[in-house]
Design an enzyme around this catalytic site. Structure first.
Site, PDB file in Angstrom:
ATOM      1  CG  ASP A 102      -1.690  18.655 -21.289  1.00 15.81           C
ATOM      2  OD1 ASP A 102      -2.241  17.802 -22.002  1.00 15.81           O
ATOM      3  OD2 ASP A 102      -2.130  19.806 -21.137  1.00 15.81           O
ATOM      4  CG  HIS A 103      -2.450  12.705 -23.208  1.00 14.78           C
ATOM      5  ND1 HIS A 103      -3.316  12.873 -22.165  1.00 14.78           N
ATOM      6  CD2 HIS A 103      -3.200  12.623 -24.318  1.00 14.78           C
ATOM      7  CE1 HIS A 103      -4.543  12.877 -22.624  1.00 14.78           C
ATOM      8  NE2 HIS A 103      -4.508  12.729 -23.928  1.00 14.78           N
ATOM      9  CE  LYS A 107      -6.865  14.936 -17.946  1.00  8.73           C
ATOM     10  NZ  LYS A 107      -7.868  15.324 -18.823  1.00  8.73           N
ATOM     11  CG  HIS A 129      -6.161  18.479 -22.653  1.00  8.04           C
ATOM     12  ND1 HIS A 129      -4.927  18.081 -22.211  1.00  8.04           N
ATOM     13  CD2 HIS A 129      -7.015  17.481 -22.337  1.00  8.04           C
ATOM     14  CE1 HIS A 129      -5.047  16.886 -21.643  1.00  8.04           C
ATOM     15  NE2 HIS A 129      -6.301  16.508 -21.709  1.00  8.04           N
ATOM     16  CD  GLU A 151     -13.550  13.172 -24.043  1.00  7.71           C
ATOM     17  OE1 GLU A 151     -12.907  12.170 -23.741  1.00  7.71           O
ATOM     18  OE2 GLU A 151     -13.992  13.973 -23.208  1.00  7.71           O
ATOM     19  CE  LYS A 207     -16.033  13.109 -20.108  1.00  7.39           C
ATOM     20  NZ  LYS A 207     -15.017  12.489 -20.951  1.00  7.39           N
ATOM     21  CG  ASP A 220      -2.089  -0.878   1.083  1.00  2.19           C
ATOM     22  OD1 ASP A 220      -2.726  -0.771   0.008  1.00  2.19           O
ATOM     23  OD2 ASP A 220      -2.381  -1.687   1.989  1.00  2.19           O
TER      24      ASP A 220
END
Lengths: 507, 344
Positions: free
Chosen positions: A198-199, A169, A261, A237, A359, A104
């Protein structure tokens, strides 16, 4: 990379940038991100020959696994999700350095084991004490993990080795919490050792924004208020919140997407040319432009939030947000957010930047559309240019990465008639069929210590400063507008642009 | 889609390309270069296959120039050009034109190729076999920014290296050089790990008649400023590189052609993937950068005859000027004689 190495030469561009001796420790290694993105990215890097000999991967999680079980999990994840073909010899190279530590996050014994494992790998694999700790864990565990790293001396760098922390993030949920998080992390790791992922910034198309703007002469002269009418930055999205109810409710689209983003995309689109392409110069320009962002006066009119209602999405009947499992039916969380920002500087004064995300919108798409003003005078009569829209340059971030330029062209025939046509550059056409995944690039950069593509502390704080007043306003006023799933958002968002005499692009 | 043209001309081929593109509905394609493959009928299929795979990374117009052998004197005097135009899925990414040249036109292949080059895009010429000794003076080579030869396919690979050094022009490159990029990259990474170590000698071991071994040895000798040996083993390909240093030997050895072992003092032995690559991967690497490869030039100019070892020829062939200050090494055997086991 040692400059004294006689085998290296700046002219020798066939030799790739290989990370020095190092290893990666992933906390929360059993999670989705780790299996679908991180492990395959590590394999792809190895397959492209970019990892050092002896590179090691340590998994840390609660699961009762032996090293072999862990290796098997990595093996399966790689086989299923890696971008490049599976090759046995590459796997053999990787598997030697795979270790698993069970425990843990508050378990002192487990961190001692981790420490021993690192020492053992330094001996067996020659990792030289260089380790990056990837915190792929929910934010509430960040403090525990970094404190544990500190307590067990795992964050200590010696003169010849480094320790780095990689965090994902969300970087907090408002300015205050972000500062608190930064305080905790920076208490343990120095500024230059913290890498915020931040991909989006690892994506080829996003890096190309800089190339497009600063390597060409064609666009920069018109990249200002004299020619640009407005800019629309969209990230849509088609999926709902899926199983992320616990994370998403109370956070919402603006915090989840706009804060990081979209504001990063805005910064890259609007910033001035950096003096050089190193991390400091880049961050200086980005913070400058983020600091110049001005919020609209009337937040009620210039921002819109929404929630998806039940509807049909691409031929599939889907639930509304309030009916999703685990969501409070009275929730005011936004699944759609659109805001209008302006930038107070000479280049952009008076040019609105419209940011929207949501979304369950029409389709999955991220793009930046720079829409230009109409020609000040048209020699053609009205009927000839009836079908002519505004010129636009659209950077398609994903999917179908590329750039589209839209302009008017004469329709063949005896009459003068001008209609919009588009000129298209697609990455898939002119470059590799599969560009490296964002995570490949970012993990490699972490190992190399190259901080170009990672948002800095200051940027994170500035973007919260932009978003916080909007969130506060939303908390106190009204509730989210409803929009049917599978459409392009609430009518209020259309009205918001209509008031300015503009309309949203259909991406 | 495939269009066959018999006894044709370059302008008819251009029309066929436009027609083909229209028919499949993609009028503009983001092709980044023209790749001219000069080969014979025997190697055309494999070469084109490799080029098609490489074109996934570098969409290109591929022009395959096949010079046909005419058996009778009458056939030899009659010039004829046949073409096979492929667009769409049958052409990898981009377009392919297979040109078959008969008779006199063989000596004027550039007149066919020139009108078919993409406007404003770089041109690469690749000779999978029978590369000209002076690529830049070759009529097809003269059209290109980048001239890719393959010394591995030569009859006398090692002496050909000397000729290539003498005739080198910016833009020349060789697949035998491309093949050793993973070795070079791993050796550089090994030295990264021992920044202050001083290398005193180098040795490259590999199969006979494989010019990659000489190139790697010359590169090490040139960069490190140390004597280098080239020794012979049974392969496959290269099998080992040894760098003698003040604190022991750094060894990178690969016996099976795929997984290598890196050993050096003060570090545990480590496995590294070092697979022999397909031609398509080599070609894809070659097309990634189209500027002159100065490191290749420097390596080549170091001079094969300065290497110690069994496969160095006794002296540079006549006509090839030896680089300044180079002394012919007292080589034990001429290339082509039975390979001897390396005496270390």
């Amino acid at each position: 990379m040692s400059s004294s190495n006689p085998l290296r030469d700046a002219q020798d561009r066939r030799l790739p940038r290989i990370a020095g001796p190092s290893g990666l420790v992933i906390f929360g290694v059993t999670g989705d991100l780790s299996r679908k993105k991180l492990m395959p990215a590590v394999y792809d890097l190895a397959n492209r020959g970019l990892l050092p000999p002896g590179f090691s991967l340590i998994g840390f999680a609660r699961r009762q696994w032996a090293d072999e079980d862990f290796a098997q999990v990595v093996h399966d994840a790689v086989k299923e999700h890696a971008r490049t073909p599976f090759r046995e010899e590459v796997w053999q190279q990787l598997v030697n350095g795979c270790r698993f530590v069970q425990g843990d996050f508050d378990d002192d014994a487990a961190f001692e084991t981790l420490k021993e494992t690192i020492h053992e790998l330094d001996k067996a694999q020659g990792t030289g004490g260089n380790f990056a700790f990837y915190l792929s864990v929910p934010p509430k565990f960040f403090p525990t993990v970094v404190q544990q790293l500190k307590k067990h001396g795992l964050a200590e760098q010696t003169e010849n080795s480094w320790r780095r922390a990689v965090i994902e993030k969300p970087f907090g949920h408002d300015l205050k919490s972000a500062q608190e998080l930064n305080r905790i992390v920076h208490d343990v790791f120095p500024t230059e050792a913290v890498f915020r992922i931040d991909h989006y910034l690892g994506k080829e198309t996003v890096q190309n924004i800089l190339a497009l703007r600063f390597a060409n002469t064609l666009f920069e002269p018109i990249w200002n208020r004299s020619y640009v009418d407005h800019v629309q930055i969209t990230m849509a999205e088609d999926i709902g919140i899926g199983g992320r109810a616990g994370y998403y409710d109370g956070i919402g689209a603006a915090r989840d997407v706009i804060q990081n983003h979209l504001l990063q995309l805005l910064a890259l689109t609007a910033m001035e040319e950096p003096a050089s392409f190193d991390a400091d110069a880049l961050v200086a320009e980005k913070t400058k432009v983020l600091g110049a962002v001005r919020l609209p006066k009337d937040l009620g009119k210039e921002t819109v939030r929404g929630q998806y209602a039940a509807g049909w999405q691409g031929g599939e009947k889907v639930l509304g947000y309030l009916e999703e499992e685990g969501i409070d039916p009275r929730s005011k969380t936004d699944t759609y957010a659109a805001i209008k920002l302006e930038i107070d500087n000479r280049r952009w004064a008076g040019v609105p930047f419209y940011l929207r995300t949501g979304k369950r919108l029409g389709r999955r798409v991220t793009e930046i559309a720079v829409v230009f003003q109409r020609a000040p005078h048209s020699p053609f009569d009205d009927t000839a240019t009836e079908e002519l829209g505004q010129n636009a340059l659209v950077i398609r971030v994903q999917p179908d990465e590329g750039v589209t330029l839209r302009f008017g062209s004469k329709v063949p025939g005896t009459q003068m008639e001008v209609r919009d046509v588009s000129m298209d550059f697609a990455y898939g056409e002119s470059f590799t069929e599969s560009s490296p995944e964002a995570y490949e690039r970012l993990i490699l950069d972490v190992l190399l210590g190259d901080a170009n593509l990672f948002p800095r502390l200051k940027e994170v704080e500035l973007s919260w400063q932009i978003l916080d007043p909007i969130e506060e306003y939303w908390d106190k006023h009204g509730k989210p507008a409803q929009y049917p799933a599978g459409t392009w958002g609430p009518v209020e968002a259309d009205e918001m642009l209509a008031r300015d005499g503009r309309s949203w692009r259909r991406p | 889609m495939k269009i066959d043209l018999t006894d044709t001309t370059a302008s008819k081929i251009n029309n066929a390309l436009v027609e083909g593109r229209r028919a499949i509905g993609t009028p503009a394609i983001g092709m980044v270069l023209t790749l001219v493959i000069v080969t014979d009928e025997e190697h055309a299929y494999d070469s084109l296959k490799a080029a098609n795979e490489a074109s996934r990374e570098h969409p290109s117009r591929k022009l395959v120039v096949i010079k046909r052998v005419s058996r009778s004197p009458r056939n030899r005097s009659q010039a004829r050009l046949d073409a096979e135009v492929r667009v769409g899925t049958s052409a990898g990414t981009g377009e392919t034109v297979v040109l078959r040249l008969y008779g006199d036109v063989i000596d004027h292949a550039q007149s066919v190729v020139l009108p078919l080059l993409l406007p404003d895009a770089p041109v690469v010429v690749w000779w999978p076999v029978a590369s000209p000794l002076d690529p830049v003076k070759d009529p097809l080579g003269a059209l290109a920014q980048r001239r890719v030869t393959d010394t591995y396919a030569a009859d006398e690979p090692v002496s050909e290296l000397t000729t290539r050094a003498a005739n080198y022009a910016p833009g020349d490159t060789d697949l035998a050089w491309t093949r050793i990029t993973p070795w070079r990259s791993m050796l550089a990474a090994a030295l990264d790990q021992q920044p202050d170590v001083k290398v005193t000698a180098a040795e490259v071991e590999g199969e006979d008649c494989n010019p990659s071994g000489e190139l790697l040895a010359m590169w090490l000798a040139d960069r490190l400023g140390v004597p280098a040996r080239r020794t012979v083993s049974d392969g496959p390909g290269l099998t080992a590189v040894r760098l003698e240093t003040e604190d022991g030997v750094i060894t990178l050895d690969r016996t099976d052609g795929s997984l290598a072992r890196l050993s050096m003092k003060g570090h545990p032995d480590r496995a590294v993937a070092l697979k022999r690559r397909e031609t398509s991967e080599l070609l894809a690497e070659e097309l990634r950068r189209l500027d002159p490869d100065t490191v290749y030039a420097a390596t080549l100019k170091y001079g094969v005859h300065r290497l110690a070892g069994t496969s160095a020829p006794e002296q540079a062939p006549a006509g090839a000027p030896a680089p300044d200050g180079a002394k012919p090494a007292p080589g034990p055997a001429k290339k082509g004689s039975a390979p001897k086991k390396a005496a270390k």
